[in-house]
Design a protein around this motif. Structure first.
Motif, mmCIF file in Angstrom:
data_model
loop_
_atom_site.group_PDB
_atom_site.id
_atom_site.type_symbol
_atom_site.label_atom_id
_atom_site.label_comp_id
_atom_site.label_asym_id
_atom_site.label_seq_id
_atom_site.Cartn_x
_atom_site.Cartn_y
_atom_site.Cartn_z
ATOM 1 N N THR A 125 36.632 48.688 38.314
ATOM 2 C CA THR A 125 36.147 47.209 37.684
ATOM 3 C C THR A 125 37.325 46.526 37.018
ATOM 4 N N ARG A 126 37.845 47.395 35.927
ATOM 5 C CA ARG A 126 38.883 46.807 35.322
ATOM 6 C C ARG A 126 40.163 46.511 35.938
ATOM 7 N N LYS A 127 40.438 47.447 37.035
ATOM 8 C CA LYS A 127 41.795 47.149 37.833
ATOM 9 C C LYS A 127 41.358 46.085 38.717
ATOM 10 N N LYS A 128 40.063 45.721 39.201
ATOM 11 C CA LYS A 128 39.930 44.505 40.186
ATOM 12 C C LYS A 128 40.114 43.245 39.321
ATOM 13 N N TYR A 129 39.701 43.110 37.957
ATOM 14 C CA TYR A 129 39.812 42.098 37.238
ATOM 15 C C TYR A 129 41.551 41.632 37.003
ATOM 16 N N VAL A 130 42.095 42.861 36.702
ATOM 17 C CA VAL A 130 43.358 42.332 36.383
ATOM 18 C C VAL A 130 44.204 42.265 37.681
ATOM 19 N N LYS A 131 43.696 42.617 39.061
ATOM 20 C CA LYS A 131 44.337 42.247 40.117
ATOM 21 C C LYS A 131 44.139 40.914 40.571
ATOM 22 N N THR A 144 40.413 41.128 26.546
ATOM 23 C CA THR A 144 41.765 40.505 26.283
ATOM 24 C C THR A 144 42.774 41.587 26.712
ATOM 25 N N ASP A 145 42.625 42.748 26.771
ATOM 26 C CA ASP A 145 43.763 43.575 27.346
ATOM 27 C C ASP A 145 43.763 43.515 28.688
ATOM 28 N N VAL A 146 42.628 43.289 29.410
ATOM 29 C CA VAL A 146 42.571 42.902 31.071
ATOM 30 C C VAL A 146 43.695 41.837 31.083
ATOM 31 N N ILE A 147 43.243 40.781 30.265
ATOM 32 C CA ILE A 147 44.144 39.517 30.454
ATOM 33 C C ILE A 147 45.532 39.815 29.993
ATOM 34 N N ARG A 148 45.978 40.591 28.955
ATOM 35 C CA ARG A 148 47.326 40.958 28.602
ATOM 36 C C ARG A 148 48.056 41.625 30.200
ATOM 37 N N ASP A 149 47.143 42.554 30.714
ATOM 38 C CA ASP A 149 47.805 43.312 31.956
ATOM 39 C C ASP A 149 48.000 42.600 33.020
ATOM 40 N N ALA A 150 47.058 41.419 33.183
ATOM 41 C CA ALA A 150 47.367 40.302 34.235
ATOM 42 C C ALA A 150 48.281 39.828 33.988
ATOM 43 N N MET A 193 45.254 28.298 42.608
ATOM 44 C CA MET A 193 43.849 28.686 42.594
ATOM 45 C C MET A 193 43.182 28.338 43.953
ATOM 46 N N MET A 194 41.935 29.206 44.260
ATOM 47 C CA MET A 194 41.327 28.698 45.393
ATOM 48 C C MET A 194 40.421 27.451 45.087
ATOM 49 N N ASP A 195 40.395 26.436 46.029
ATOM 50 C CA ASP A 195 39.663 25.453 45.927
ATOM 51 C C ASP A 195 38.248 25.511 46.215
ATOM 52 N N ASN A 196 37.945 26.420 47.001
ATOM 53 C CA ASN A 196 36.493 26.417 47.560
ATOM 54 C C ASN A 196 35.596 27.194 46.847
ATOM 55 N N GLN A 197 35.750 27.548 45.538
ATOM 56 C CA GLN A 197 34.711 28.422 44.638
ATOM 57 C C GLN A 197 34.220 27.479 44.073
ATOM 58 N N SER A 198 32.920 27.022 44.312
ATOM 59 C CA SER A 198 32.197 26.227 43.999
ATOM 60 C C SER A 198 31.628 26.598 42.535
ATOM 61 N N GLU A 199 31.384 27.936 42.370
ATOM 62 C CA GLU A 199 30.788 28.549 41.027
ATOM 63 C C GLU A 199 31.688 29.548 40.507
ATOM 64 N N ARG A 200 33.192 29.377 41.121
ATOM 65 C CA ARG A 200 34.151 30.534 40.793
ATOM 66 C C ARG A 200 33.645 31.827 40.771
ATOM 67 N N GLU A 201 32.903 32.199 41.867
ATOM 68 C CA GLU A 201 32.481 33.312 41.848
ATOM 69 C C GLU A 201 33.751 34.146 42.372
ATOM 70 N N ILE A 202 34.096 35.300 42.038
ATOM 71 C CA ILE A 202 35.091 36.303 42.110
ATOM 72 C C ILE A 202 35.280 36.650 43.694
ATOM 73 N N PRO A 203 36.066 36.439 44.331
ATOM 74 C CA PRO A 203 36.047 36.900 45.672
ATOM 75 C C PRO A 203 36.393 38.395 45.948
ATOM 76 N N TRP A 204 35.604 39.373 45.690
ATOM 77 C CA TRP A 204 35.852 40.873 45.519
ATOM 78 C C TRP A 204 36.559 41.332 46.771
ATOM 79 N N ASN A 205 36.252 40.659 47.846
ATOM 80 C CA ASN A 205 36.799 41.125 49.265
ATOM 81 C C ASN A 205 38.410 40.948 49.256
ATOM 82 N N ILE A 206 38.788 40.332 48.161
ATOM 83 C CA ILE A 206 40.566 40.374 47.953
ATOM 84 C C ILE A 206 40.940 41.519 47.666
ATOM 85 N N PHE A 207 40.217 42.488 47.140
ATOM 86 C CA PHE A 207 40.456 43.825 46.398
ATOM 87 C C PHE A 207 40.589 44.777 47.447
ATOM 88 N N ASP A 208 39.884 44.666 48.373
ATOM 89 C CA ASP A 208 39.937 45.590 49.624
ATOM 90 C C ASP A 208 41.109 45.859 50.208
#
Length: 316
Positions: A197-203, A250-256, A301-316
């Motif tokens: 999960t951490r890697k997905k957030y960083v990515k 915060t560490d995730v933000i630093r890595d990103a 940033m993507m314009d079509n995220q009405s609730e800013r839901e993370i599009p987890w499919n981008i990590f696949d």
């Protein structure tokens, strides 16, 4: 470099330049100035410990710690003074704690603890520097655990945790950003213990765009938490606010940010600014007509995220 020491003759906790310490760190040169302001100036400027070629008086000290800057040393001094308010009751039980570690089979007799002998104030004054350092570390650990437990109790009280027994360890299927409450932060902290999960957030956060450090961090922070939530944090947790620097997030933000060539120092600096300006952004947002709100979200940033839901499919 600066050190925090206790003057043994007066039990005062002081900040001194490292070049005033003896090689064994058991003594410290002390200026002969009567003016407090002049002494403070000598400390900050790290003056050589001599006047007209004559070395200053040496005082006996207990060395407590060393810091890279004067400001960090002052923070350490404040923390030590706060903990020393607790020191007497802890000093009275510390001998019992050590004895329990070394003689556990003797301390426990018929499932009852043997009473500890009384400890007089005179004996506590003879505690070594190592004992004091151990006390401070114990108190830091206790404080950290209390903060973590308090956060988890809030989550349980508000019934925000899923009924599934493993929900606090497994990331939710469709997490949403930005985070809006302290409970959201606590839940995310639990999720980030999962390496995947951490890697997905960083990515994900590394793809939010920006060229200069300010833009990169602004884009990330806006996606991570709302201004209302940002107003509840500052970097060190001073006052009645939470410490943003202590979060795994915060560490995730630093890595990103590092993937976009923003070094650690610039990243932390921009995060501090972003948190400190949260109230101002909120005020502008509530200003009504005539108050122009800047477009602070990067066009990448993507314009079509009405609730800013993370599009987890981008990590696949």
């Amino acid at each position: 470099m600066y050190a925090v020491v206790t003057l043994q003759d007066s039990d005062e906790v002081m900040v001194v330049p490292s070049n005033w310490l003896s090689s064994d760190k058991k003594h410290c040169y002390w200026p002969p100035f009567k003016s407090t302001e002049k002494c403070m100036e000598a400390v900050q400027n790290k003056l050589n410990p001599e006047t007209e070629g004559k070395l200053w008086e040496k005082l006996r000290i207990s060395f407590l710690g060393e810091y890279g800057t004067f400001e960090k040393a002052k923070e350490g001094q404040k923390e030590i003074k706060e903990y020393e308010e607790w020191s007497y009751p802890l000093e009275t039980v510390l001998p019992g704690i050590k004895r329990q570690r070394l003689e556990s089979t003797q301390v426990m007799s018929n499932n009852q603890l043997q009473p500890l002998p009384p400890v007089t104030p005179a004996s506590t004054s003879r505690m070594s520097a190592d004992d004091k350092v151990e006390i401070l570390q114990m108190l830091r650990d206790v404080k950290s655990e209390v903060q973590q437990n308090s956060t988890m109790l809030k989550i349980l009280k508000d019934n925000t945790v899923s009924e599934a027994p493993s929900s606090t360890c497994v990331p939710s299927k469709n997490p949403k950003l930005p985070l809006r409450t302290i409970e959201d932060v606590a839940r995310t902290e639990m999720e980030l213990k999962n390496a995947t999960t951490r890697k997905k957030y960083v990515k994900y956060l590394s793809r939010l765009g920006g060229f200069m450090p300010k833009d990169v961090i602004k884009n990330i922070m806006q996606q991570v938490l709302t201004d209302d939530l940002a107003m509840q944090f500052n970097w060190l947790g001073r006052g009645d606010k939470q410490a943003f620097s202590q979060l795994m997030l915060t560490d995730v933000i630093r890595d990103a940010a590092l993937t976009r060539n923003v070094n650690r120092g610039d990243c932390e600096s921009e995060i501090k600014k972003y948190l400190s300006y949260a109230a101002g952004r909120k005020k502008r947002e509530q200003g009504g007509p005539g108050h122009e709100i800047p477009n602070v979200i990067s066009t990448s940033m993507m314009d079509n995220q009405s609730e800013r839901e993370i599009p987890w499919n981008i990590f696949d």
